[in-house]
Write an enzyme that holds these catalytic residues in place. Structure first.
Site, PDB file in Angstrom:
ATOM      1  N   TRP A 190      -4.365  10.147   4.117  1.00 34.20           N
ATOM      2  CA  TRP A 190      -5.311  10.020   5.057  1.00 34.20           C
ATOM      3  C   TRP A 190      -4.986  10.792   6.450  1.00 34.20           C
ATOM      4  O   TRP A 190      -3.666  10.871   6.004  1.00 34.20           O
ATOM      5  CB  TRP A 190      -5.765   8.263   5.222  1.00 34.20           C
ATOM      6  N   ASP A 200      -3.417  10.527  -2.351  1.00 27.30           N
ATOM      7  CA  ASP A 200      -4.180   8.895  -1.623  1.00 27.30           C
ATOM      8  C   ASP A 200      -4.738   9.085  -0.602  1.00 27.30           C
ATOM      9  O   ASP A 200      -3.254   8.326  -0.220  1.00 27.30           O
ATOM     10  CB  ASP A 200      -4.727   7.492  -2.242  1.00 27.30           C
ATOM     11  N   CYS A 237       0.356   8.383  -1.839  1.00 27.64           N
ATOM     12  CA  CYS A 237      -0.446   8.014  -0.686  1.00 27.64           C
ATOM     13  C   CYS A 237       0.353   7.071   0.430  1.00 27.64           C
ATOM     14  O   CYS A 237       1.251   6.543   0.959  1.00 27.64           O
ATOM     15  CB  CYS A 237      -0.423   6.294  -1.569  1.00 27.64           C
ATOM     16  N   SER A 278      -7.584   1.840   0.136  1.00 26.62           N
ATOM     17  CA  SER A 278      -7.339   1.966  -0.959  1.00 26.62           C
ATOM     18  C   SER A 278      -7.176   0.269  -2.139  1.00 26.62           C
ATOM     19  O   SER A 278      -6.195  -0.437  -0.973  1.00 26.62           O
ATOM     20  CB  SER A 278      -5.416   2.636  -1.142  1.00 26.62           C
TER      21      SER A 278
END
Length: 634
Positions: free
Chosen positions: A633, A631, A586, A414
């Site tokens: 992961w 966003d 995020c 990012s």
């Protein structure tokens, strides 16, 4: 920490216009080459493509012929012609990327399916979906393709397979595949040929007198593209961005968190806050040399691996001609645990019968085989080098090994800057990955360790990073007056550095800017509070309305971002419910994103007077409206 198997994969074309060139017709190609099975893949990080290749290769065991195909390269409206080929099947290996989105190479196909009204009567198909259960939109793309093909009249000949990368994706695939092929045999009334032998896809050519100017040295598309750079820059043609800053962010502790700045001056690259930068790392030269030593090979031999199927679009598994050293350094993934098909195909080269048997067992669908693969390969985090070291009789020809290993993939980060403030610079914030495995080896993350060593000037040479931009949906509100709530612990702070810089810039332009609220978290205030000085300055100047920081280990009980959200629930609910705030999350998908979402459910339930089902529905509606973006992961 467990070992990470996978990596945290803009054009619109219409498929309606007749495309006459031979290349875009997969039906013509199948007829010409006698294929009856086509395996399409939607792949971002290479796994779905790998699975598609394995399925295409499987077909020969059943007296059929398969080809794998990238939907971006073919006219997909031809799918309705598939029944012209006898005993034909279309298989789709579809990964989901981001927030339930198609992968880049399947975007056009998705749009066409979505908008079109094709008639797929007589088309036989099946779908294997690749996803990750920790994400909100688990396997959305696979589910959609499966359902939509059926709606358009195609016949599903085997149930949708669901692969979960949070569990064991390889095992999910193998189990599905073991049931799929017998179903196909039954459907067409054919029997397996019993050919379990491994067939080579590529043949080796050694170049003894080659002009070294014709040899690939790490480029991904055009030869010499690293020496003479030409825009536009993308995944096939990355820009070599000089590293101008590389500093350690944390003040203490045993981790290494870093801030890098890449210079994109003169590249014509444009980015927006919230986008991702993709970088192509290279493997550790120590591992590469050790593989060469174990296999007794001169790694500087110049070779090509040429596809035995001359009609295939894929002439080589990686850019050729090149050297084994370049292939193992730039093109091949040598650090992830090898998948079962690699073990199966390499087993024949183990001279010790016990080792050969164990390799075949790990690739089988038996319960003990799966358990052995799970413990010996996955849980032990053995990469291909560790496998070779621990199976001393296994000494495969290096060209077969290179044919089987998956491609080394780009890594996405990012972007931690705003192009309004830094038009010629892209900032990255990352943590160096390094951990000890159960076998006592130290595994190092490929990209983060490579980035860590990129110092701005190295003996007068500029250190560069091959990169391109991947657009994302993670965007500040169109109206600057909308409040934003940003939640990003650890390196999840990255895109919010860009967001905050941008809100500050908007203020300087005289724009009216809504409340800008940040929830950040780290372990200890004096150790790993990233960007502390910058954030406190933003708070002082009023760019950040609120800076809420959870230090998880500075007191006896753990405090995380979701605790601070609940502590400030009245203010949070006012921003969301009354002031139209946009919420951004995020970082880690597995725990943090889920815990934060649950905190929002609780706040909506308590302060909105909603039932728990209504609270869930309230937050899901925010997602649909684009007011709750993630966003994340795993």
């Amino acid at each position: 920490m467990g070992c990470v198997f996978s990596l945290p994969e803009d054009r619109l074309v219409s498929f309606d216009r007749p495309q006459t060139t031979r290349d875009t017709s997969f039906i013509d190609k199948m007829k010409k080459t006698g294929k009856n099975i086509v395996v399409f893949y939607g792949s971002q990080t290479g796994t779905a493509e790998e699975f598609a290749n394995r399925l295409a290769k499987d077909a020969h065991r059943y007296g059929m012929k398969g080809m794998s195909a990238d939907p971006e390269e073919y006219d997909m409206s031809e799918l309705s012609r598939l029944p012209e080929i006898e005993n034909s099947i279309a298989i789709f290996c579809m990964a989901t990327y981001g927030e339930g989105d198609p992968t880049d190479n399947a975007q056009d196909f998705y749009d066409w399916l979505h908008e079109g009204d094709a008639d797929f009567t007589g088309v036989k198909y099946t779908v294997f979906a690749l996803g990750n259960k920790t994400y909100e939109h688990y396997n959305a793309m696979g589910k959609y393709v499966d359902q939509r093909l059926s709606e358009l009249g195609a016949q599903r000949i085997f149930d949708l397979g669901m692969g979960d990368d949070d569990g064991n994706l390889e095992e999910d695939f193998v189990s599905w595949r073991e049931q799929f092929w017998p179903a196909v045999c039954e459907h067409f009334g054919v029997e397996a040929t019993g050919e379990e032998s491994s067939i080579r896809q590529y043949e080796l050519k050694v170049h003894s007198d080659v002009n070294m100017n014709k040899v690939y040295t790490g480029e991904l598309g055009r030869l010499k593209s690293f020496e003479s750079q030409k825009p536009p820059f993308d995944s096939k043609n990355p820009f070599l961005a000089p590293v101008t800053v590389n500093r350690k962010l944390n003040k203490a502790g045993d981790r290494h968190l870093m801030h890098l700045e890449l210079d994109i001056t003169g590249s014509r690259i444009r980015y927006e806050s919230g986008d991702h930068v993709a970088v192509y790392p290279i493997n550790d030269s120590v591992i590469v040399s050790r593989i060469g030593d174990l296999l007794g090979v001169d790694l500087d031999t110049v070779i090509s691996l040429n596809n035995l199927d001359e009609e295939s679009n894929k002439k080589h598994p990686f850019p050729c001609p090149t050297t084994y050293r370049t292939a193992l350094t730039h093109y091949l993934d040598i650090t992830n645990p090898p998948r079962t098909n690699v073990l199966y195909e390499l087993a024949q080269y183990a001279s010790e019968p016990k080792e050969q048997e164990n390799m075949r067992r790990m690739a089988s669908s038996s319960a003990e085989g799966k358990a052995l693969y799970q413990s010996w390969v996955l849980d032990s985090c053995r990469n291909i080098l560790a496998v070779l070291e621990d199976l001393p009789s296994l000494r495969p020809p290096i060209d077969h090994l290179c044919e089987l290993l998956p491609r080394l993939q780009a890594r996405y980060y990012s972007i931690a800057s705003s192009s309004k403030v830094h038009p010629n610079s892209i900032h990255i914030c990352a943590v160096v990955v390094e951990y000890e495995t159960k076998t006592g080896r130290v595994n190092k993350g490929v990209a983060t360790n490579w980035l860590k060593n990129k110092t701005p000037t190295d003996n007068g040479h500029k250190a560069t990073v091959p990169m391109y931009i991947r657009k994302s949906q993670f965007r500040l509100p169109f109206k600057s007056t909308n409040p934003v709530i940003m939640i990003g612990p650890g390196t999840g702070i990255a895109p919010f550095m860009g967001f905050v810089q941008e809100r500050g810039w908007l203020k300087e332009q005289g724009k009216e800017v809504g409340e800008t609220v940040l929830y950040y978290g780290c372990r200890y205030k004096n150790e790993d509070f990233l960007y502390q000085e910058e954030l406190e300055e933003f708070e002082k100047t009023g760019v950040l309305t609120e800076l809420n920081v959870a230090f998880s280990r500075d007191q006896t009980e753990k405090v995380y971002v979701q605790h601070l959200l609940k502590k400030n629930k009245e203010a949070v609910w006012r921003l969301v419910h009354t002031d139209n705030a946009h919420i951004y999350i995020c970082g880690d998908a597995r725990n943090m994103a889920r815990d934060v979402q649950n905190a929002f459910y609780e706040i909506a339930e308590e302060l909105g007077g909603l039932s728990s089902a209504q609270a869930v529905d309230y937050i899901k509606k925010l997602m649909t409206k684009g007011r709750y973006s993630q966003d994340v992961w795993s």
